[in-house]
Design an enzyme around this catalytic site. Sequence first.
Site, PDB file in Angstrom:
ATOM      1  N   GLY A   9      11.237  -2.340   3.781  1.00  0.00           N
ATOM      2  CA  GLY A   9      12.109  -1.421   3.108  1.00  0.00           C
ATOM      3  C   GLY A   9      12.865  -0.484   3.933  1.00  0.00           C
TER       4      GLY A   9
ATOM      5  N   GLY B  64      15.600  -0.207   5.410  1.00  0.00           N
ATOM      6  CA  GLY B  64      16.925  -0.008   5.530  1.00  0.00           C
ATOM      7  C   GLY B  64      17.449   1.336   4.854  1.00  0.00           C
ATOM      8  N   ARG B  65      16.682   1.882   4.231  1.00  0.00           N
ATOM      9  CA  ARG B  65      17.087   3.363   3.515  1.00  0.00           C
ATOM     10  C   ARG B  65      15.950   4.176   3.133  1.00  0.00           C
ATOM     11  NH1 ARG B  65      19.458   1.841  -2.193  1.00  0.00           N
ATOM     12  NH2 ARG B  65      17.699   0.878  -3.094  1.00  0.00           N
TER      13      ARG B  65
ATOM     14  N   SER C 109       2.145   6.646  -4.364  1.00  0.00           N
ATOM     15  CA  SER C 109       3.044   7.472  -5.094  1.00  0.00           C
ATOM     16  C   SER C 109       2.042   8.471  -5.995  1.00  0.00           C
ATOM     17  CB  SER C 109       4.045   6.784  -6.002  1.00  0.00           C
ATOM     18  OG  SER C 109       4.808   7.800  -6.742  1.00  0.00           O
TER      19      SER C 109
ATOM     20  N   TYR D 121       4.908   0.518 -12.311  1.00  0.00           N
ATOM     21  CA  TYR D 121       4.786   1.014 -11.121  1.00  0.00           C
ATOM     22  C   TYR D 121       3.735   1.861 -10.736  1.00  0.00           C
ATOM     23  CZ  TYR D 121       7.201   4.245  -7.368  1.00  0.00           C
ATOM     24  OH  TYR D 121       7.334   4.592  -6.092  1.00  0.00           O
TER      25      TYR D 121
ATOM     26  N   THR E   1       0.582   1.459 -11.985  1.00  0.00           N
ATOM     27  CA  THR E   1      -0.473   0.388 -11.883  1.00  0.00           C
ATOM     28  C   THR E   1      -0.236  -0.129 -10.637  1.00  0.00           C
ATOM     29  OG1 THR E   1      -0.360  -0.158 -14.119  1.00  0.00           O
ATOM     30  CG2 THR E   1      -1.606  -1.720 -12.346  1.00  0.00           C
ATOM     31  N   ALA E   2       0.693  -0.485 -10.015  1.00  0.00           N
ATOM     32  CA  ALA E   2       1.245  -0.869  -8.632  1.00  0.00           C
ATOM     33  C   ALA E   2       0.642  -0.016  -7.495  1.00  0.00           C
ATOM     34  CB  ALA E   2       2.666  -1.291  -8.278  1.00  0.00           C
ATOM     35  N   LYS E   3       1.289   1.255  -7.700  1.00  0.00           N
ATOM     36  CA  LYS E   3       0.941   2.596  -6.791  1.00  0.00           C
ATOM     37  C   LYS E   3      -0.636   2.895  -6.818  1.00  0.00           C
ATOM     38  CE  LYS E   3       4.824   2.799  -4.847  1.00  0.00           C
ATOM     39  NZ  LYS E   3       4.915   2.332  -3.436  1.00  0.00           N
TER      40      LYS E   3
END
Length: 254
Positions: free
Chosen positions: A13, A15-16, A143, A155, A157-159
């Site tokens: 990730g 690129g920005r 996060s 999101y 849960t993933a974090k």
Amino acid sequence: MGRYDGRVAVITGGGRGIGFGIAARLAEEGASVALVDLDEAAVTEAAGRVPVRDGAKAVGIAADISAAEAVERAVGRVVEELGGVHVLVNNAGITRDNLLHKMSEDDWDLVMGVHLKGAFLMAREAQRHFVKQRYGKILTLSSTAALSSRGQVNYSTAKMGVQGFTRTLGVELGPFGVNVNAIAPGFITTEMTDGAARRLGRDVEEFRRARAEVTPVRRVGSPADVAAAAAFLCSDEASYITGQTLYVDGGARL
């Protein structure tokens, strides 16, 4: 001399946003960097803007990090073109926000595929090199949303999963000279957070001001704030730190 002279860092990730900020900071301190992102044209252009120092290089690599073969090719290319790999920053992320009763299976699977499967595949491939050389740094982006964020059950849960991933890899890889940590940013001004403001029908600047007002340091964060923390955690100065998640949120959890 810079802290990263002679080191090679891979940033997904890259690129920005936060990813590019981390890549730029590591390059400023002497690293050669590989930016990995989906859009080949965009990541190649971004690599051209990285402020590399004398003797270092920056490359842009297009890859879907949720696919094992693509990850293997990407890491192989990094080693071939930059001469090795010493640091992995798992930063790539997407959002597919919705309340639970409206969230589709694709919304769930896409977020898990990038944040968790992507981090797993990249770490698994990088550690093959790290263990052999008995040196490596893995940093994964969590996060403050890990602590709950309405409309982002996928999101969040993933974090939070990233934090368990980090602690476990710290135990597994520590004996091989590999440090594994995470950063959990709060509100950071990026294209992603600006996009969230627009989806809510809010003016971007007003949205930022509102977030600053409820943050103890009375400002929102920037990619440079996260990059400063990353530059420390991926350095040899942090060699006695592993399995930890550092919240970079201006005190928002206080």
